[in-house]
Enzyme design. Structure first.
Site, PDB file in Angstrom:
ATOM      1  N   ASP A 295     -38.943 -63.142  20.249  1.00  0.00           N
ATOM      2  CA  ASP A 295     -38.848 -61.954  20.782  1.00  0.00           C
ATOM      3  C   ASP A 295     -39.984 -61.919  21.955  1.00  0.00           C
ATOM      4  OD1 ASP A 295     -36.600 -61.459  19.375  1.00  0.00           O
ATOM      5  OD2 ASP A 295     -37.314 -59.577  18.575  1.00  0.00           O
TER       6      ASP A 295
ATOM      7  N   HIS B 159     -36.359 -66.695  15.341  1.00  0.00           N
ATOM      8  CA  HIS B 159     -35.295 -66.647  14.534  1.00  0.00           C
ATOM      9  C   HIS B 159     -33.978 -66.632  15.248  1.00  0.00           C
ATOM     10  CE1 HIS B 159     -36.841 -63.072  16.745  1.00  0.00           C
ATOM     11  NE2 HIS B 159     -35.704 -62.478  16.849  1.00  0.00           N
TER      12      HIS B 159
ATOM     13  N   HIS C 142     -34.497 -68.095  18.764  1.00  0.00           N
ATOM     14  CA  HIS C 142     -35.668 -67.575  20.109  1.00  0.00           C
ATOM     15  C   HIS C 142     -36.752 -66.759  19.267  1.00  0.00           C
ATOM     16  CE1 HIS C 142     -33.196 -64.106  18.842  1.00  0.00           C
ATOM     17  NE2 HIS C 142     -34.149 -63.264  19.226  1.00  0.00           N
TER      18      HIS C 142
ATOM     19  N   LYS D 183     -31.377 -52.089  21.750  1.00  0.00           N
ATOM     20  CA  LYS D 183     -30.252 -53.399  21.952  1.00  0.00           C
ATOM     21  C   LYS D 183     -29.465 -52.889  20.707  1.00  0.00           C
ATOM     22  CE  LYS D 183     -29.606 -58.247  22.183  1.00  0.00           C
ATOM     23  NZ  LYS D 183     -29.990 -59.372  21.652  1.00  0.00           N
TER      24      LYS D 183
HETATM   25  C1  OGA Z   1     -32.241 -60.226  18.806  1.00  0.00           C
HETATM   26  C2  OGA Z   1     -32.068 -60.631  17.337  1.00  0.00           C
HETATM   27  C3  OGA Z   1     -31.336 -60.133  15.267  1.00  0.00           C
HETATM   28  C4  OGA Z   1     -30.143 -59.457  14.476  1.00  0.00           C
HETATM   29  O1  OGA Z   1     -31.282 -59.293  19.451  1.00  0.00           O
HETATM   30  O2  OGA Z   1     -33.125 -60.308  19.592  1.00  0.00           O
HETATM   31  O3  OGA Z   1     -33.022 -61.345  17.041  1.00  0.00           O
HETATM   32  O4  OGA Z   1     -30.439 -59.268  13.449  1.00  0.00           O
HETATM   33  N1  OGA Z   1     -31.436 -59.942  16.764  1.00  0.00           N
HETATM   34  O5  OGA Z   1     -29.437 -59.199  15.047  1.00  0.00           O
HETATM   35 NI    NI Z   2     -34.692 -61.437  18.499  1.00  0.00          NI
END
Ligand code: OGA
Ligand code: NI
Length: 351
Positions: free
Chosen positions: A239, A293, A237, A218
């Protein structure tokens, strides 16, 4: 056969307001649209413990063959107490990481919007892959200040290149190189997590899907936000993955909830941030904790991050590893197919 639809119809899937364009409109204002304003109990200004940067455990794995016992202990301790740690000297060359970041940034900032929309996720699609903006039913219908791109990078049989940017032209090579290098680190992580529970080295990875584990990349793109005190990037959330390995850029934003407070996580250039996800919590029967987080945004700077979620194949069943369960330690989680876990989580149904 499953078909994966990035937007091959070459039409805008619908009028989705990309945060990048909202950001360019609100650029000179000191307000943001109300759907981005979090309720008081979520607002970063009101809920962050300021002045303290959280030193999450930093683990040097450069000499893992010579220091395996010590490193396994550190990884296991961090995964039990924190659910998050940073790995340094992981063996992925700085330049491979820099290239991954460069081509991702170019896709978001230099490719025209119409071209980005060509790989947009179709709203009706089952697949998560493609360019998009989260429309997930969030608490109170609020939106995150972030756009994203999802696509798989491993194993090769799972890759759908139609969801990969065509531009910049070096996008593909940079991502393939990163995937190849990341595999070694992933194997190390699973191995250490196994040994840390007294299992044999291969057992955790095997229980998570072995060679069929999917690497889902992502890219998060958080544009500057005139009111970073009121908005969030990604809402709080855990993961769903087994583990997530994340490369951030240098802009502060990741926060972790610990002992009742939200803290900023310190940035270390070229480190990989490892998150324990729900599936490893389940496999370990709760010994390892998936980390809660969220992300904040910045007033003047664009933050980006590149998490890779390591996911079991969707039909693969995940439950507590049988060796970790006995009369004194009954299973704390159900055993179910990963796709069923995802369905319940996304629809906020009990697991
Ligand atoms: C996510 C996430 C954290 C970030 O996309 O699940 O927690 O540092 N990203 O962007
Ligand atoms: Ni995350």
């Amino acid at each position: 056969m499953k078909t994966v639809e990035c937007n091959t119809a070459k039409t805008m899937p619908m009028e989705v307001a990309r945060v990048q364009s909202v950001a360019s409109i609100t650029n000179c204002m000191d307000t943001i649209p109300s759907e981005y304003i979090r309720s008081k109990n979520e607002q970063p200004a009101a809920t962050t413990l300021h002045g303290v940067v959280l030193q999450v455990p930093v683990i040097d794995i450069s000499d893992i063959d010579a220091n395996e016992e010590k490193i396994v202990k550190e990884i296991a301790k961090a995964s039990k107490e924190w659910g998050i740690f940073q790995v340094i000297n992981h063996g992925i060359p700085d330049e491979v990481i820099a290239n991954l970041q460069k081509v991702g940034k170019e896709f978001f900032e230099e490719v025209p919007q119409e071209e980005k929309e060509l790989i947009a996720k179709n709203p009706g699609s089952q697949s998560i892959e493609g360019y998009g903006t989260s429309l997930q039913k969030e608490v109170e219908g609020k939106k995150g200040w972030v756009d994203h791109l999802f696509h798989k990078i491993w194993p090769p049989s799972s890759i759908n290149y139609r969801c990969w940017p065509k531009n910049p032209p070096s996008y593909r090579e940079a991502n393939e190189e990163y995937a190849k290098r990341l595999r070694e680190v992933v194997d190390r992580m699973f191995k250490s997590l196994s040994l840390g529970l007294g299992l044999e080295a291969h057992e955790m990875m095997e229980a998570a899907g072995g060679e069929d584990i999917v690497y889902l990349l992502k890219i998060n793109y958080y544009p500057p936000c005139p009111r970073p005190d009121l908005a969030l990037g990604v809402v709080a959330h855990t993961d769903m993955s087994c583990i997530t390995l994340l490369v951030p850029n240098e802009v502060q934003g990741l926060q972790v909830f610990k002992d009742g407070h939200w803290y900023d996580v310190n940035y270390i250039p070229n480190a990989l941030i490892v998150h324990i996800g729900d599936q490893v919590e389940i496999l370990s029967n709760g010994k390892y904790k998936s980390v809660y987080h969220r992300t904040t945004v910045n007033k003047d700077k664009t933050r980006m991050s590149w998490p890779v979620f390591l996911e079991p194949p969707s039909e693969h069943e995940v439950g507590p590893i049988s060796k970790l369960v006995n009369e004194a330690n009954p299973p704390k989680f159900k055993t179910k197919k990963y796709k069923d876990y995802v369905y319940c989580k996304l629809n906020k149904l009990p697991q």
